[in-house]
Structures are given as structure tokens and as C-alpha cells.
Scaffold this motif. Structure first.
Motif, PDB file in Angstrom:
ATOM      1  N   GLY A  92      10.391 -21.990   1.641  1.00  0.00           N
ATOM      2  CA  GLY A  92       9.716 -20.382   2.036  1.00  0.00           C
ATOM      3  C   GLY A  92      10.676 -19.621   2.908  1.00  0.00           C
ATOM      4  O   GLY A  92      10.541 -20.018   4.116  1.00  0.00           O
ATOM      5  N   SER A  93      10.816 -18.643   3.376  1.00  0.00           N
ATOM      6  CA  SER A  93      10.594 -17.472   4.599  1.00  0.00           C
ATOM      7  C   SER A  93       9.603 -17.729   5.513  1.00  0.00           C
ATOM      8  O   SER A  93       9.580 -17.320   6.826  1.00  0.00           O
ATOM      9  N   ASP A  94       8.643 -17.918   4.578  1.00  0.00           N
ATOM     10  CA  ASP A  94       7.523 -18.175   5.729  1.00  0.00           C
ATOM     11  C   ASP A  94       7.882 -19.368   6.640  1.00  0.00           C
ATOM     12  O   ASP A  94       7.310 -19.231   8.040  1.00  0.00           O
ATOM     13  N   GLU A  95       8.188 -20.327   6.394  1.00  0.00           N
ATOM     14  CA  GLU A  95       8.319 -21.530   7.230  1.00  0.00           C
ATOM     15  C   GLU A  95       9.506 -21.215   8.205  1.00  0.00           C
ATOM     16  O   GLU A  95       9.584 -21.607   8.874  1.00  0.00           O
ATOM     17  N   THR A 117       1.683  -4.411   8.832  1.00  0.00           N
ATOM     18  CA  THR A 117       2.969  -5.684   8.513  1.00  0.00           C
ATOM     19  C   THR A 117       2.544  -6.648   7.718  1.00  0.00           C
ATOM     20  O   THR A 117       1.393  -7.280   7.930  1.00  0.00           O
ATOM     21  N   PHE A 118       3.748  -7.587   7.172  1.00  0.00           N
ATOM     22  CA  PHE A 118       2.907  -9.117   6.734  1.00  0.00           C
ATOM     23  C   PHE A 118       2.091  -9.734   7.478  1.00  0.00           C
ATOM     24  O   PHE A 118       3.234  -9.600   9.488  1.00  0.00           O
ATOM     25  N   SER A 119       1.907 -10.713   7.475  1.00  0.00           N
ATOM     26  CA  SER A 119       0.963 -10.765   8.666  1.00  0.00           C
ATOM     27  C   SER A 119       1.795 -12.187   9.192  1.00  0.00           C
ATOM     28  O   SER A 119       1.025 -12.735  10.216  1.00  0.00           O
ATOM     29  N   GLU A 120       2.311 -12.589   8.670  1.00  0.00           N
ATOM     30  CA  GLU A 120       2.723 -14.146   9.426  1.00  0.00           C
ATOM     31  C   GLU A 120       3.426 -14.589  10.221  1.00  0.00           C
ATOM     32  O   GLU A 120       3.980 -15.217  11.069  1.00  0.00           O
ATOM     33  N   TYR A 121       4.517 -13.232  11.019  1.00  0.00           N
ATOM     34  CA  TYR A 121       4.621 -13.004  12.164  1.00  0.00           C
ATOM     35  C   TYR A 121       3.613 -13.883  13.080  1.00  0.00           C
ATOM     36  O   TYR A 121       3.940 -14.493  14.304  1.00  0.00           O
ATOM     37  N   ASP A 122       2.456 -12.699  12.655  1.00  0.00           N
ATOM     38  CA  ASP A 122       1.641 -13.191  14.164  1.00  0.00           C
ATOM     39  C   ASP A 122       0.872 -14.678  13.995  1.00  0.00           C
ATOM     40  O   ASP A 122       1.083 -14.940  15.030  1.00  0.00           O
ATOM     41  N   PHE A 191      15.191 -10.005  10.602  1.00  0.00           N
ATOM     42  CA  PHE A 191      14.654  -8.490   9.779  1.00  0.00           C
ATOM     43  C   PHE A 191      14.476  -9.246   8.687  1.00  0.00           C
ATOM     44  O   PHE A 191      15.132 -10.323   8.107  1.00  0.00           O
ATOM     45  N   ASP A 192      13.145  -9.174   7.461  1.00  0.00           N
ATOM     46  CA  ASP A 192      12.728  -9.745   7.227  1.00  0.00           C
ATOM     47  C   ASP A 192      12.644  -8.794   5.850  1.00  0.00           C
ATOM     48  O   ASP A 192      11.888  -8.050   5.516  1.00  0.00           O
ATOM     49  N   GLU A 193      13.843  -9.304   4.706  1.00  0.00           N
ATOM     50  CA  GLU A 193      14.196  -8.315   3.677  1.00  0.00           C
ATOM     51  C   GLU A 193      13.959  -9.415   2.059  1.00  0.00           C
ATOM     52  O   GLU A 193      14.496  -9.623   1.788  1.00  0.00           O
ATOM     53  N   ALA A 194      12.652  -9.516   2.696  1.00  0.00           N
ATOM     54  CA  ALA A 194      12.052 -10.424   1.022  1.00  0.00           C
ATOM     55  C   ALA A 194      12.173  -9.553  -0.080  1.00  0.00           C
ATOM     56  O   ALA A 194      12.111 -10.344  -1.736  1.00  0.00           O
ATOM     57  N   TYR A 195      12.362  -8.982  -0.094  1.00  0.00           N
ATOM     58  CA  TYR A 195      12.083  -8.131  -0.903  1.00  0.00           C
ATOM     59  C   TYR A 195      13.442  -6.782  -1.284  1.00  0.00           C
ATOM     60  O   TYR A 195      13.735  -5.921  -1.949  1.00  0.00           O
ATOM     61  N   TYR A 196      14.795  -7.526  -0.092  1.00  0.00           N
ATOM     62  CA  TYR A 196      15.969  -6.822  -0.352  1.00  0.00           C
ATOM     63  C   TYR A 196      16.690  -6.171  -2.009  1.00  0.00           C
ATOM     64  O   TYR A 196      17.378  -5.559  -2.310  1.00  0.00           O
ATOM     65  N   ARG A 221      15.603 -13.933   3.580  1.00  0.00           N
ATOM     66  CA  ARG A 221      15.544 -14.047   2.347  1.00  0.00           C
ATOM     67  C   ARG A 221      15.179 -14.928   1.031  1.00  0.00           C
ATOM     68  O   ARG A 221      14.392 -15.960   2.148  1.00  0.00           O
ATOM     69  N   THR A 222      14.387 -14.383  -0.038  1.00  0.00           N
ATOM     70  CA  THR A 222      13.231 -15.287  -0.132  1.00  0.00           C
ATOM     71  C   THR A 222      13.916 -15.667  -2.110  1.00  0.00           C
ATOM     72  O   THR A 222      14.058 -14.821  -2.216  1.00  0.00           O
ATOM     73  N   PHE A 223      13.335 -16.490  -2.920  1.00  0.00           N
ATOM     74  CA  PHE A 223      13.169 -16.832  -4.374  1.00  0.00           C
ATOM     75  C   PHE A 223      12.587 -16.500  -4.663  1.00  0.00           C
ATOM     76  O   PHE A 223      12.329 -16.700  -5.897  1.00  0.00           O
ATOM     77  N   SER A 224      11.051 -16.752  -3.984  1.00  0.00           N
ATOM     78  CA  SER A 224      10.158 -15.642  -4.119  1.00  0.00           C
ATOM     79  C   SER A 224       9.462 -15.054  -4.737  1.00  0.00           C
ATOM     80  O   SER A 224       8.430 -14.712  -5.365  1.00  0.00           O
ATOM     81  N   LYS A 225      10.566 -13.761  -4.474  1.00  0.00           N
ATOM     82  CA  LYS A 225      10.226 -12.751  -4.932  1.00  0.00           C
ATOM     83  C   LYS A 225      11.173 -12.232  -6.706  1.00  0.00           C
ATOM     84  O   LYS A 225      10.280 -12.504  -7.562  1.00  0.00           O
ATOM     85  N   ILE A 226      12.634 -11.496  -6.238  1.00  0.00           N
ATOM     86  CA  ILE A 226      13.116 -10.969  -7.810  1.00  0.00           C
ATOM     87  C   ILE A 226      13.661 -12.047  -8.550  1.00  0.00           C
ATOM     88  O   ILE A 226      13.361 -11.420  -9.819  1.00  0.00           O
ATOM     89  N   LEU A 232       7.894 -22.392  -6.337  1.00  0.00           N
ATOM     90  CA  LEU A 232       9.086 -23.856  -5.659  1.00  0.00           C
ATOM     91  C   LEU A 232       8.783 -24.002  -3.803  1.00  0.00           C
ATOM     92  O   LEU A 232       9.025 -24.945  -3.479  1.00  0.00           O
ATOM     93  N   ARG A 233       8.807 -22.760  -3.715  1.00  0.00           N
ATOM     94  CA  ARG A 233       8.823 -22.517  -2.049  1.00  0.00           C
ATOM     95  C   ARG A 233      10.382 -22.415  -1.604  1.00  0.00           C
ATOM     96  O   ARG A 233      11.094 -23.303  -0.947  1.00  0.00           O
ATOM     97  N   VAL A 234      11.451 -21.212  -1.318  1.00  0.00           N
ATOM     98  CA  VAL A 234      12.416 -21.604  -1.386  1.00  0.00           C
ATOM     99  C   VAL A 234      13.220 -20.275  -0.621  1.00  0.00           C
ATOM    100  O   VAL A 234      12.086 -19.048  -1.196  1.00  0.00           O
ATOM    101  N   GLY A 235      13.265 -19.987   0.915  1.00  0.00           N
ATOM    102  CA  GLY A 235      14.035 -19.025   1.747  1.00  0.00           C
ATOM    103  C   GLY A 235      14.591 -19.099   2.856  1.00  0.00           C
ATOM    104  O   GLY A 235      14.555 -20.587   2.430  1.00  0.00           O
ATOM    105  N   TYR A 236      15.285 -18.438   2.888  1.00  0.00           N
ATOM    106  CA  TYR A 236      16.382 -18.335   3.639  1.00  0.00           C
ATOM    107  C   TYR A 236      16.775 -17.892   4.768  1.00  0.00           C
ATOM    108  O   TYR A 236      15.966 -16.753   4.632  1.00  0.00           O
TER     109      TYR A 236
HETATM  110  C1  LIG Z   1       7.876  -9.857   3.618  1.00  0.00           C
HETATM  111  C2  LIG Z   1       7.814 -10.865   3.169  1.00  0.00           C
HETATM  112  N1  LIG Z   1       8.318 -11.989   4.300  1.00  0.00           N
HETATM  113  C3  LIG Z   1       7.851 -12.774   3.612  1.00  0.00           C
HETATM  114  C4  LIG Z   1       7.128 -13.479   2.282  1.00  0.00           C
HETATM  115  C5  LIG Z   1       7.357 -15.075   2.003  1.00  0.00           C
HETATM  116  O1  LIG Z   1       7.897 -15.633   0.992  1.00  0.00           O
HETATM  117  P1  LIG Z   1       7.932 -16.823   0.639  1.00  0.00           P
HETATM  118  O2  LIG Z   1       7.384 -17.136  -0.299  1.00  0.00           O
HETATM  119  O3  LIG Z   1       9.550 -16.575   0.587  1.00  0.00           O
HETATM  120  O4  LIG Z   1       8.062 -17.789   1.733  1.00  0.00           O
HETATM  121  C6  LIG Z   1       6.260 -12.872   2.352  1.00  0.00           C
HETATM  122  C7  LIG Z   1       5.577 -13.081   0.828  1.00  0.00           C
HETATM  123  O5  LIG Z   1       4.775 -11.929   0.592  1.00  0.00           O
HETATM  124  C8  LIG Z   1       6.399 -11.233   2.385  1.00  0.00           C
HETATM  125  O6  LIG Z   1       5.681 -10.215   1.456  1.00  0.00           O
END
Ligand SMILES: Cc1ncc(COP(=O)(O)O)c(C=O)c1O
Length: 365
Positions: A92-95, A117-122, A191-196, A221-226, A232-236
Motif C-alpha cells: 500500500g502507499s501507506d507503507e 488532510t490524510f492522517s497517515e502523514y502525521d 505528492f500523494d496522488e492516490a486519486y490521480y 500512487r496506488t492500486f487501491s483506488k481506481i 491486496l495492499r499495493v502502492g508505489y
Molecule cells: C490520500 C491517500 N493516500 C494514501 C492512501 C492509502 O492507500 P493505500 O491503500 O495504497 O495504502 C489513501 C487511502 O485512503 C489515501 O486516501
């Protein structure tokens, strides 16, 4: 006096509040047919090619996966116009967000984020004992000038969520160019482009160009959204090879599992699925915005697959009532907006049900 067991910094971490899983809601409330519009997943599901790829590889999982994600990186390089050494793949891009903090952030250093914004940064910043510097958004959009002004000689990282989760807003090309030109050396902009892939605005910056220019920029970017592979958890991450090599030092050897790698690879071979998903999202966006207008609910025009809508009522109460009627959404209070909900754009049927339930609940408030 007994010795502290924990590292001090972990006590400042706010636990992540995930979207409630459908099964949990059905079990707890004894209802069925629950729909989840809370985690910005793809309502069309994964590509059938990804499902087939997982079936094909199922009997191979007794061996470790390729720790270097060779085939996936090659396919991604072609897809993105970069080279494999520009890429780091994560669980996941989380990782990848966490790896970035682990690789670059010393204790006491600062990282700048927007609010909301997205809480994972904090989370990633705090785990490393870093200091999160919060810069309020302007009109619920990243205020890049204020973020640049917040840079000090302690700043190491800057996170720009574009489109921003939870608001769905983007920053444009010119302001991003100007912003990057003003950032001093030694600061990495992420630049977090999860929704690119959902973005339709022509002013959206193509940030891979900054990578090509050798700037200290990491694009996520991530494979989790579109692509519909959230489970499965894949981001890059994409960056210049020197940054990738530093991030790779803190990566676990087998961080991306075999099923995930093969499904992601197959997904890149089915861009029609992406096109269908984007079209469905556009239809849903049109329908929901029309309905919000009819109901007189102010909302933010979105560039992603979710909408930030002001319901002029207590979001927790509305959430609970909607939950009992089988519709899971996200409350705005976790983002500091108690009269807002964030709803993921679903299928036409899910969107209709969401509006019907929301309208019914708001009529009772
Ligand atoms: C902006 C943003 N970045 C990253 C993620 C995490 O994505 P991933 O499933 O690739 O860990 C999300 C998930 O909701 C998100 O909204």
C-alpha cells in the motif's frame, strides 16, 4: 521508579479510524445489504484480469515473493515513462509514506502537512519522533504559499495530498511550479496522488516531470483506488534513483506479497477497467452533485471519487442513523468538521440508496 516501556513519541499518535467494514456493521446491527461508501474504494471491484492472475498464482504461494517486484516495476516503468530504479513498491502507499519518514526524518525534525488532510502523514512523522507542522487549507485547498512559508531549517518533508483526501480539491500547475521553486534544498516534497486517475481538471500538475528534472520530489500512487485492489495492499513511489535507493534501505525484504504483485501487474494490462471506472465515477459525481443541489447541501467540487458535503447537522448522529439503514459513510468530525460527511461515489444503485437514506435521516434532524 520503574523505567518507561514505550518510546515517548508513540503516545502522541492518534489511532487511525478506519471506515467500518460491511461485515462488522451487518453483524453488530443484525442487518443485511449494507453498502460502504466510506473508504474510497472502487465500486466496480478489481479487473477480471487481476482476479484471474491471482487464481493462476494461488498454488505458488509456498515460496517467497520477489522482493524487488521485478515484473511489476518493469510494467510500471513502461506505464509511467520512468525507469525501474525510479520506483519503490510498498504494501500500500501507506507503507511507502512510513518508509519515507523512516528514511529521511530524524527525531525532532519537522514535516509540513495541510489541515484537513490524510492522517497517515502525521502517523509516520510521529512514529519517527518528528514534529508535524500543520498549515490550514484555504477554501479547503492546500495553501501552498503558506506551506512554503512554514519551511524552517528543521523542515525535512512536505506532504501534498493531490487530490486532497478528504476534500477532493487539487492544487494547480502554476502554483505547484512556483511552490517548488521556492523550496530550499534539503527538503523533500511528497505528492500523494492516490486519486490521480480520477482527476479531470486540465490544470492538474504532472508531477513526474519534477522527478525527471531531478527535483527532490516523491510521487505516490496506488492500486487501491481506481484499480480496485485495496484488499491486496499495493502502492508505489516514484523519485530519482538516489532517493529510491535510500528509501529501499528501510524496506522489509518481502514487503509486497505475491498475489498483490501479480494482480497489480495484470491490472496494468486492463486499462479499459480504469476507463470504465472513471466513467462510472463521472456519472455518479454528476448525479450526486445534482441531488446535493436539490437538497440544498453545500459540497466541494471533487477531483476524486468522494465528495465532502455539508449536511448542516451533527455528522455523528447522521452517521449512526444512516448506519442503521445500511449505509456507511465517513464523518467529518475526524477532520475537524462536525457538520460534514465524506461519501465515496458508488454505483448508480448505491448512490441512489445513499441519497434516499440521507434525505430520510436529514428530514428527522
Ligand atoms: C490520500 C491517500 N493516500 C494514501 C492512501 C492509502 O492507500 P493505500 O491503500 O495504497 O495504502 C489513501 C487511502 O485512503 C489515501 O486516501
Amino acid at each position: 521508579m520503574s523505567k518507561e516501556l514505550n518510546r515517548k513519541c508513540i503516545l502522541s499518535i492518534k489511532p487511525y479510524v478506519p471506515g467500518k467494514p460491511v461485515e462488522e456493521v451487518e453483524r453488530e446491527l443484525g442487518i443485511s445489504n449494507v453498502i460502504k461508501l466510506a473508504s474510497n474504494e472502487n465500486p466496480l471491484g478489481p479487473s477480471p484480469k487481476a482476479v484471474q492472475a491471482m487464481c493462476d498464482i494461488a498454488d505458488k504461494v509456498s515460496v517467497y515473493p520477489d522482493g524487488n517486484c521485478y515484473y511489476l516495476k518493469n510494467a510500471l516503468s513502461e506505464h509511467l515513462g520512468v525507469t525501474p530504479d525510479n520506483l519503490i513498491v510498498g504494501n500500500g502507499s501507506d507503507e511507502v509514506i512510513k518508509l519515507i519518514a523512516e528514511a529521511f526524518l530524524e527525531e525532532g525534525e519537522e514535516a509540513i502537512v495541510a489541515d484537513p488532510t490524510f492522517s497517515e502523514y502525521d502517523f509516520a512523522i510521529k512514529i519517527m519522533g518528528g514534529r508535524t507542522v500543520v498549515v490550514p487549507t484555504k477554501n479547503l485547498t492546500h495553501d501552498l504559499a503558506a506551506m512554503a512559508d512554514a519551511v524552517t531549517d528543521k523542515t525535512k518533508l512536505l506532504f501534498i495530498c493531490n487530490p486532497n483526501n478528504p476534500t477532493g480539491t487539487i492544487v494547480g500547475k502554476r502554483e505547484t511550479d512556483e511552490f517548488l521553486a521556492s523550496i530550499p534544498p534539503g527538503v523533500i516534497t511528497v505528492f500523494d496522488e492516490a486519486y490521480y486517475e480520477y482527476v479531470t481538471d486540465g490544470d492538474y500538475p504532472q508531477t513526474l516531470e519534477y522527478v525527471h528534472q531531478g527535483k527532490d520530489v516523491i510521487v505516490l500512487r496506488t492500486f487501491s483506488k481506481i484499480f480496485g485492489l485495496a484488499g491486496l495492499r499495493v502502492g508505489y513511489g516514484v523519485a530519482r534513483p538516489e532517493l529510491i535507493s535510500l528509501i529501499s534501505r528501510v524496506k522489509e525484504p518481502f514487503n509486497v506479497n505475491m498475489m498483490a504483485q501479480s494482480a497489480a501487474l495484470a491490472s496494468l494490462d486492463d486499462l479499459d477497467h480504469v476507463i470504465r471506472s472513471r466513467a462510472l465515477n463521472e456519472e455518479g459525481k454528476e448525479y450526486l452533485t445534482k441531488e446535493f443541489n436539490r437538497l440544498g447541501l453545500p459540497f466541494i467540487s471533487t477531483q476524486a471519487n468522494f465528495i465532502w458535503v455539508q449536511i448542516n447537522a451533527d455528522c455523528r448522529k447522521v452517521f449512526s442513523k444512516m448506519l442503521r439503514r445500511g449505509v456507511i459513510v465517513r464523518t467529518g468530525d475526524i477532520f475537524g468538521a462536525p457538520d460534514v460527511i465524506r461519501v465515496t461515489i458508488g454505483t448508480a444503485e448505491q448512490n441512489r440508496r445513499f441519497i434516499e437514506v440521507l434525505e430520510g435521516v436529514l428530514a428527522e434532524e
